[in-house]
Motif scaffolding. Sequence first.
Motif, short mmCIF file in Angstrom:
data_model
loop_
_atom_site.label_atom_id
_atom_site.label_comp_id
_atom_site.label_asym_id
_atom_site.label_seq_id
_atom_site.Cartn_x
_atom_site.Cartn_y
_atom_site.Cartn_z
N THR A 49 0.83 -1.20 0.00
CA THR A 49 0.00 0.00 0.00
C THR A 49 0.87 1.25 0.00
O THR A 49 0.57 2.23 -0.70
CB THR A 49 -0.96 0.00 1.22
N GLN A 89 -7.33 0.68 -0.38
CA GLN A 89 -7.62 -0.58 0.30
C GLN A 89 -8.90 -0.47 1.14
O GLN A 89 -9.70 -1.38 1.20
CB GLN A 89 -6.42 -0.94 1.19
N ASP A 165 -6.03 -1.51 -4.84
CA ASP A 165 -5.42 -2.08 -3.63
C ASP A 165 -6.37 -3.09 -3.01
O ASP A 165 -7.37 -2.72 -2.40
CB ASP A 165 -5.08 -0.94 -2.64
N GLU A 166 -6.07 -4.35 -3.21
CA GLU A 166 -6.89 -5.47 -2.72
C GLU A 166 -8.36 -5.34 -3.10
O GLU A 166 -9.23 -5.33 -2.23
CB GLU A 166 -6.72 -5.62 -1.21
MG LIG Z 1 -2.07 -2.79 2.07
#
Ligand SMILES: [Mg+2]
Length: 318
Positions: A49, A89, A165-166
């Motif tokens: 991240t 995220q 992010d994810e």
């Molecule tokens: Mg992360």
Amino acid sequence: MIETKGLRKSFRSRQGKQTKTVEAVRGVDLMVREGEIFGFLGPNGAGKTTTLRMLATLIEPDGGEATVAGADLRRQPGEVRKRIGYVAQGGSTWDECSAREELVVQARMYGIGKAEAQRRAVRALEAFQLTEYADRKCKTYSGGQRRRVDIALGIIHEPKIVFLDEPTTGLDPQSRAHMWDEVRRLRTEGMTVFITTHYLDEADALCDRIAIMDHGEIVAEGTPAELKREVAGDVITVGVNGTTPQAAKLLDTADYVSRLETLDGGGLRLYVDAGATAIPQIMRTLEGAGIALGSIELHRPSLDDVFLEKTGRSLRES
Ligand SMILES: [Mg+2]
Ligand SMILES: Nc1ncnc2c1ncn2[C@@H]1O[C@H](COP(=O)(O)OP(=O)(O)OP(=O)(O)O)[C@@H](O)[C@H]1O
């Protein structure tokens, strides 16, 4: 599309009277090609991240250089921002807004005219299967529905590259598969996708190339096939119900085992040249020493094995 050299970032945080420094990213060199899906894998706290936030101009690097979509990260941060999309995220939707409102406002903030913004919102709602809930407040959405709004927001302005992010954490298998299709569709439209994930199968199935990060550094980079080829031979996992140390001692010295790891949850992982001939040998060795075999499993190297080979730890266990 992205090139970085020696990208670094440390954080100082205070715990009581002590100041601690965390080197979150320590000298990252990356090259992401136009139109590819680039996967960023690594355990919690690896620095994924932090790297993404630097590339998206949200935090300033302590050192190193990068160009993103043709713009220099340090000298032209405004240009970088125009050309990218970023899906955090933790998401970014507002409780009190509907998906449609969010999408229209986001498009308008990128300078898109009202009518076109509305058209794009309708298209995005359809693509992400949100039409049914389009006019309900985001706070009433399920986690997966809300995640899909996040992603739609990240691409509404049709950026050259999108950072996800994810994006699939917390999605059910069906939504996850649908998300993969959406990401692939973005690639066919010419968008470059930079995606972080904890799921090895996801990286394997979706990504053209992958970088594996650990403790702020890139430990491996390549196509999934290339990375797996680096782990030569086959992998065998053996379960021996409580006699792991004895079995490890025996097998570690066997000439047909090139490497042996003891797994955290008990059991052993053996790297062998040829699994088919090693299995009967393993069984004979254990039987000869009076060790009862609980289970034995042969598999081709996975990305987890690559990670294990590079770091000495399993991605799953870490
Ligand atoms: Mg992360
Ligand atoms: N603002 C901050 N202040 C202090 N430390 C931070 C800050 N942001 C990140 N860190 C630390 O930097 C390291 C890297 O964090 P980062 O969020 O980049 O990891 P990650 O790879 O994204 O992990 P995850 O898979 O859990 O999302 C961690 O040790 C984290 O605690």
